[in-house]
Design a protein around this motif. Structure first.
Motif, short mmCIF file in Angstrom:
data_model
loop_
_atom_site.label_atom_id
_atom_site.label_comp_id
_atom_site.label_asym_id
_atom_site.label_seq_id
_atom_site.Cartn_x
_atom_site.Cartn_y
_atom_site.Cartn_z
N GLY A 470 5.56 -28.70 14.85
CA GLY A 470 4.52 -27.97 14.85
C GLY A 470 4.09 -27.44 13.45
N SER A 471 5.11 -27.19 12.65
CA SER A 471 5.09 -26.62 11.25
C SER A 471 4.48 -27.63 10.29
CB SER A 471 6.11 -25.83 11.00
OG SER A 471 7.39 -26.58 10.69
N GLY A 472 4.63 -28.97 10.57
CA GLY A 472 4.46 -30.13 9.57
C GLY A 472 5.78 -30.61 9.09
N GLN A 473 5.69 -31.61 8.32
CA GLN A 473 6.75 -32.19 7.61
C GLN A 473 6.03 -32.82 6.26
OE1 GLN A 473 8.82 -35.05 9.89
NE2 GLN A 473 9.98 -33.79 10.74
N ARG A 474 7.05 -33.02 5.17
CA ARG A 474 6.51 -33.73 4.15
C ARG A 474 6.64 -35.22 4.13
NH1 ARG A 474 9.74 -34.56 -1.12
NH2 ARG A 474 8.04 -34.59 -2.86
N ARG A 475 5.65 -35.92 4.00
CA ARG A 475 5.66 -37.25 4.25
C ARG A 475 5.08 -38.01 3.17
NH1 ARG A 475 8.82 -38.20 8.59
NH2 ARG A 475 7.88 -40.43 8.97
N LEU A 476 5.50 -39.26 2.92
CA LEU A 476 5.05 -40.22 1.94
C LEU A 476 3.93 -41.36 2.40
CD1 LEU A 476 5.18 -41.12 -1.36
CD2 LEU A 476 6.97 -42.71 -0.23
N LYS A 477 2.78 -41.00 1.87
CA LYS A 477 1.75 -41.74 2.51
C LYS A 477 0.92 -42.44 1.53
CE LYS A 477 1.31 -39.79 6.53
NZ LYS A 477 0.42 -39.07 7.22
N VAL A 478 0.37 -43.77 1.75
CA VAL A 478 -0.16 -44.56 0.73
C VAL A 478 -1.54 -45.21 1.41
CG1 VAL A 478 0.94 -46.74 1.88
CG2 VAL A 478 0.15 -46.72 -0.60
N GLY A 479 -2.58 -45.16 0.62
CA GLY A 479 -3.85 -45.78 1.18
C GLY A 479 -4.07 -47.08 1.26
N ILE A 480 -4.74 -47.65 2.35
CA ILE A 480 -4.67 -49.01 2.55
C ILE A 480 -6.38 -49.23 2.75
CG2 ILE A 480 -4.32 -50.98 4.05
CD1 ILE A 480 -1.99 -50.02 2.47
N SER A 481 -6.86 -50.22 2.03
CA SER A 481 -8.19 -50.54 2.08
C SER A 481 -8.46 -51.99 2.15
CB SER A 481 -9.02 -50.27 0.66
OG SER A 481 -8.83 -48.89 0.40
N TRP A 482 -9.20 -52.47 3.35
CA TRP A 482 -9.40 -53.91 3.81
C TRP A 482 -10.82 -54.28 3.69
CZ3 TRP A 482 -5.89 -57.39 5.08
CH2 TRP A 482 -4.61 -56.87 5.59
N SER A 483 -11.07 -55.67 3.22
CA SER A 483 -12.47 -56.30 3.53
C SER A 483 -12.01 -57.82 4.04
CB SER A 483 -13.11 -56.75 1.91
OG SER A 483 -13.41 -55.23 1.39
#
Length: 516
Positions: A470-483
């Protein structure tokens, strides 16, 4: 009286000797014949049948030496600088700038100087006067006079692009001559930097071949006062620049892309689990993918000492590496999602995209996942294809990406039809995060680019409140864009396919059951 007869006889014989010598030459003569040699466009790469002449570096009546640049030509795949195989004078340019020439067509004609010379001394020399001893010898007119011997012609090594020389001889001359050993791309790079290759020969490559690092080391060793000047005067007027062949092809492809209705969406992938697995994968890179200098650190005992497994392809130096990145793993997981979704392993059947009342468009389903890689190079945008990515390991995909990147950085571009097959892939990938700090993009799908294209942004560590207690976590995220091509792919199908890929990425342990 006897003395007068003897002198008369000597004079008569001397006159006859002059007449006999005159039958060959009456004065010194240097003979230099000239011939006009055609220079034809040689085959510069597999599958290339024609090239566009984009620039001439010479004009009619220009004097050229062997290996001087004649012109620059460009095919659909790469641009090449063609150099002169002859010493001589340019007579005529047969192909204009901007025109397309077929392989084997004559580009220009060059007048070449002859090499044979004759040097016969005139008999009007005091050393040729008959002596008393010669007076008693037989008549010179009855003696055989040997024909004048021409000096041996200097052997000129064949030019690597001379179409009149067999390919084997051109290849031998390219690597076995006394000239400086360097590839055309290195010669082009040295000319751009103002470096004379002869001043840094021999190089650090095989057999003294000059490499790019030799040119860079030479430039770094120069003081600012000795460095070649690359500063150009600032233009005061507008300059009109014609688009090159590669950029013009991009222009035409983008115009055609307007005919495709496209559906786009964006999402995020969590790379945290993949990030934690990466050190283990990096610690176990197979030896054949490591650089040669790393082999010395490997154990002396090897499984191959008993038996060398067949079918293991040799890895080129340009395909070796020491560290994995996220991209080859993402491509492996994308290929798994493509195997689950046959629609994304399909392409429009050539010729069926213009249906009539009696026929409908058709799709061709492929057995494997063929993925295009959008690549920005010094000469333009290219999309080489990784074929059957689903059958390759993560390590093999990393090696193929490294090799494609090496070919794309060459000037002219080193990509060939082997890396860029005509039918291409069914899904294209653009790693925009490798260029800049970009999270999302709007990729454009062009004809021949498959049924969908995805842009991968740069990964960032973020605080995700949806994880943890509930306090959150540090995560590695990457953006993905589609056409995607909305004529073929429904919006719901594209989103579901993206979620399938996401499932593989966020649970990389699934690859263990699927054999990495």
């Amino acid at each position: 009286m006897q003395s007068c007869r003897l002198r008369s006889l000597r004079t008569l014989r001397y006159i006859r000797s002059l007449q006999h010598a005159a039958a060959f030459h009456t004065s010194p003569l240097w003979y230099a014949g000239k011939s006009v040699r055609p220079f034809k466009l040689a085959d510069i790469g597999e599958g290339i049948t024609e090239c566009e002449v984009i620039k001439w570096n010479v004009k009619p009546a220009s004097t050229v030496q062997a290996f001087d640049p004649l012109c620059e030509v460009q095919s659909d795949k790469a641009s090449v600088e063609i150099t002169s195989p002859f010493d001589g004078t340019v007579k005529e340019l047969l192909v204009k700038e901007g025109d397309v020439a077929k392989v084997g067509a004559t580009l220009c004609t060059i007048e070449v100087e002859g090499e044979a010379t004759d040097d016969i001394q005139s008999p009007n020399n005091n050393s040729d006067l008959p002596s008393d001893k010669e007076a008693s010898s037989p008549d010179p007119a009855q003696q055989q006079v040997p024909p004048p011997s021409a000096p041996p012609a200097q052997r000129v090594p064949p030019h690597p692009l001379d179409p009149n020389v067999p390919a084997e001889a051109r290849a031998a001359a390219s690597y076995g001559s006394n000239d400086v050993l360097a590839t055309p791309s290195i010669r082009h790079y040295a000319r751009q930097k103002g470096v004379d290759l002869e001043s840094i020969a021999p190089g650090s490559g095989k057999s003294g071949r000059i490499e790019k690092r030799d040119v860079d080391n030479f430039l770094s060793s120069l003081t600012p006062s000795k460095a070649p000047s690359s500063r150009a005067e600032r233009p005061q007027d507008d300059i009109v620049v014609a688009l090159g062949r590669t950029r013009h092809n991009m222009w035409k492809a983008m115009v055609k892309s307007l005919e495709i209705p496209q559906f786009g969406c964006s999402t995020e992938f969590d790379l945290t689990a993949l990030h934690e697995m990466l050190p283990v994968l990096n610690a176990h890179i197979p030896v054949r993918f490591l650089p040669s200098e790393k082999h010395a650190s490997q154990p002396g005992v090897s499984p191959s000492t008993f038996y060398q497994s067949p079918g293991v392809a040799a890895v080129a130096d340009s395909g070796r590496y020491t560290r994995l990145t996220y991209l080859p793993i993402l491509l492996k997981m994308l290929s798994r999602a493509m195997m689950e979704w046959p629609l994304f392993r399909s392409s429009i059947t050539p010729g069926s995209d213009q249906p009539s009342e009696s026929s409908k468009p058709t799709m061709t389903l492929r057995p494997h996942a063929d993925i295009n890689i959008a690549m920005s190079t010094p000469t333009g945008l290219y999309t080489p294809t990784i074929q059957a990515a689903d059958t390759a390991s993560v390590y093999t995909l990393a090696s193929q990406l490294k090799h494609l990147s090496h070919l794309g950085r060459q000037t002219p571009c080193g990509l060939t039809p082997a890396e860029m097959p005509k039918r291409g892939g069914t899904v294209s990938v653009s790693n925009v995060g490798g260029i800049g700090d970009v999270k999302y993009a709007s990729p454009v799908l062009v004809p021949g680019g498959g049924v969908a294209i995805v842009a991968i942004g740069r990964a960032h560590w973020v605080w995700d409140v949806e994880h943890g207690d509930g306090s959150g976590q540090r995560r590695l995220k990457v953006g993905i864009s589609w056409s995607a091509d909305h004529r073929i792919v429904e919006g719901a199908e594209l989103i579901a396919f993206s979620e399938s890929w996401k499932g593989w990425v966020q649970s990389p342990q699934r690859l263990l059951a699927d054999s990495v």
